[in-house]
Design an enzyme around this catalytic site. Sequence first.
Site, PDB file in Angstrom:
ATOM      1  N   PHE A 101       0.964  -1.185  -0.192  1.00 20.91           N
ATOM      2  CA  PHE A 101       0.205  -0.014  -0.129  1.00 20.91           C
ATOM      3  C   PHE A 101       0.908   1.271  -0.023  1.00 20.91           C
ATOM      4  CE2 PHE A 101      -2.777   3.207   1.792  1.00 20.91           C
ATOM      5  CZ  PHE A 101      -3.902   2.952   1.298  1.00 20.91           C
TER       6      PHE A 101
ATOM      7  N   ASP B 114       1.635  -4.625   8.714  1.00 21.74           N
ATOM      8  CA  ASP B 114       0.499  -3.979   8.466  1.00 21.74           C
ATOM      9  C   ASP B 114      -0.699  -4.979   8.413  1.00 21.74           C
ATOM     10  OD1 ASP B 114      -1.618  -2.541   7.465  1.00 21.74           O
ATOM     11  OD2 ASP B 114      -0.438  -1.302   6.099  1.00 21.74           O
TER      12      ASP B 114
ATOM     13  N   TYR C 101     -11.307   0.705  10.763  1.00 24.88           N
ATOM     14  CA  TYR C 101     -12.456   1.201   9.664  1.00 24.88           C
ATOM     15  C   TYR C 101     -12.890   0.261   8.714  1.00 24.88           C
ATOM     16  CZ  TYR C 101      -8.501   3.071   7.279  1.00 24.88           C
ATOM     17  OH  TYR C 101      -7.369   3.496   6.848  1.00 24.88           O
TER      18      TYR C 101
ATOM     19  N   ARG D 205     -12.207  -4.550  -6.903  1.00 26.31           N
ATOM     20  CA  ARG D 205     -12.117  -5.283  -5.634  1.00 26.31           C
ATOM     21  C   ARG D 205     -13.516  -5.637  -5.025  1.00 26.31           C
ATOM     22  NH1 ARG D 205      -8.117  -2.486  -1.261  1.00 26.31           N
ATOM     23  NH2 ARG D 205      -9.652  -0.903  -1.776  1.00 26.31           N
TER      24      ARG D 205
HETATM   25  C1  LIG Z   1      -2.703  -1.733   3.705  1.00 24.02           C
HETATM   26  C2  LIG Z   1      -3.034  -0.545   4.307  1.00 24.02           C
HETATM   27  N1  LIG Z   1      -2.183   0.299   4.956  1.00 24.02           N
HETATM   28  C3  LIG Z   1      -2.548   1.590   5.443  1.00 24.02           C
HETATM   29  C4  LIG Z   1      -3.798   2.062   4.991  1.00 24.02           C
HETATM   30  C5  LIG Z   1      -3.763   3.682   5.528  1.00 24.02           C
HETATM   31  O1  LIG Z   1      -4.043   3.794   6.552  1.00 24.02           O
HETATM   32  P1  LIG Z   1      -4.324   5.248   7.344  1.00 24.02           P
HETATM   33  O2  LIG Z   1      -5.164   5.927   6.487  1.00 24.02           O
HETATM   34  O3  LIG Z   1      -5.191   4.839   8.635  1.00 24.02           O
HETATM   35  O4  LIG Z   1      -3.129   5.686   7.688  1.00 24.02           O
HETATM   36  C6  LIG Z   1      -4.674   1.500   4.432  1.00 24.02           C
HETATM   37  C7  LIG Z   1      -5.691   2.184   3.837  1.00 24.02           C
HETATM   38  O5  LIG Z   1      -6.610   1.610   3.211  1.00 24.02           O
HETATM   39  C8  LIG Z   1      -4.163   0.259   3.774  1.00 24.02           C
HETATM   40  O6  LIG Z   1      -5.186  -0.564   2.906  1.00 24.02           O
END
Ligand SMILES: Cc1ncc(COP(=O)(O)O)c(C=O)c1O
Length: 406
Positions: free
Chosen positions: A127, A195, A220, A365
């Site tokens: 990501f 993550d 969320y 998705r």
């Molecule tokens: C795998 C992954 N990591 C991190 C995030 C981002 O998280 P945040 O917006 O809480 O920093 C997302 C958001 O969808 C995600 O899918």
Amino acid sequence: MIRPPTSRDEAVLLDQSDPLADRRELFDLPEGVTYLVGHSLGPPPKSARERLTAAQQDWAADLVRSWNSAGWIDLAERTGDRIAALIGAQPGEVIVADSVSVNLFKLAAAALPQARTYALFVEEDEFPTDQYIAAGLGDLSGAEVRQLAPGGSFKALKAGGVVIKSAVNYRSSEVADIAAHEREAKQHGALIVWDLSHATGVLDLKLSVDGAALAAGCTYKYLNGGPGAPAFAYVSHSLAPKLSNPLPGWMGHAAPFAFDTNYAPRDGVARFASGTPPILSLAALGGALAAMEGVDLGQLEAKAKGLGALAIARAQAMGLEVLSPVEDARRGGHVSIRIAEGYPVVQALAARGVMADFRAPDTVRFGFSPLFLSYQAVWDAMATLSGILESGSWDQPQFHARAKVT
Ligand SMILES: Cc1ncc(COP(=O)(O)O)c(C=O)c1O
């Protein structure tokens, strides 16, 4: 694993023996919508609204005293303990705070001095926030940052640095073997910051058993905590005392109301708190977690995989290219399908009551939250997709107009 149904009647039969079927009524979902985007933003559990309203009432009734009288001051830790139970961690190893991005930064920065090599590794198909955080932390700390080819983390552990790695890839849904990675990391003095954003609340995670030391994840998606719900950070009991929070705010101090000018961290993961916790969001999250209470995580994962396997079988029957692993054990809770005109197809699906999401350039998705979806709904959603593709009804001007969020 659950064998995917091969007819609508079989799907209906599977729903009749689904141990999670009665969870659906815990959610506020619009009539006529099949919500296949729980991997992005979970829908509101009714209990989230109730807790949010109660917190608002505490605020109005007891004002600032609510920090004590309503227990707000410990809410981030108490909520962390409830999440710990969902990821196979121990009480006191999880705190709710900030966003995933911020927690990845804090944990990776804290891990760097503990790893054998002062270097950060991240795969190029992670990501984007994970990559940006690694790059930014590299600039700030002087740590070397190495971008790896997809799937390259396991080999990179030999170098002994800090690896940021998703347990479930956001695009492909590929699942990482946490235990195998951790064994390799320990052998070479590496540390992994997991993550867990796409894994929490849908996989039967066992962080302690697998030897995981560090992780961050969001609330969320499959935990249904609400838009912008705070993230969590996990640090194992054995590693926590060795780590320093690079953003040492007063809420991570051992005695915040002593107003000491010198910083002294709290015990355990609580030292990774920085500023004031978002109480209203925490209240909504705490309410949402009630929808997960008493759920057998093995059953949860099995149903997510069963729904995913059904979608894959139907997509393959339509001649579509499935980008996610077909093997259940290697796949998380969502399934990605390559559709060149994915954006207008997703809009056409939404117009027919089926919500999915699109990730540029060509990935659609479908998320399979096991608490509120049924086999029948997924069967019908895939039939709707088939109808849209066959008729070409997606190719209308209103479906091509791009919104900011896809
Ligand atoms: C795998 C992954 N990591 C991190 C995030 C981002 O998280 P945040 O917006 O809480 O920093 C997302 C958001 O969808 C995600 O899918």
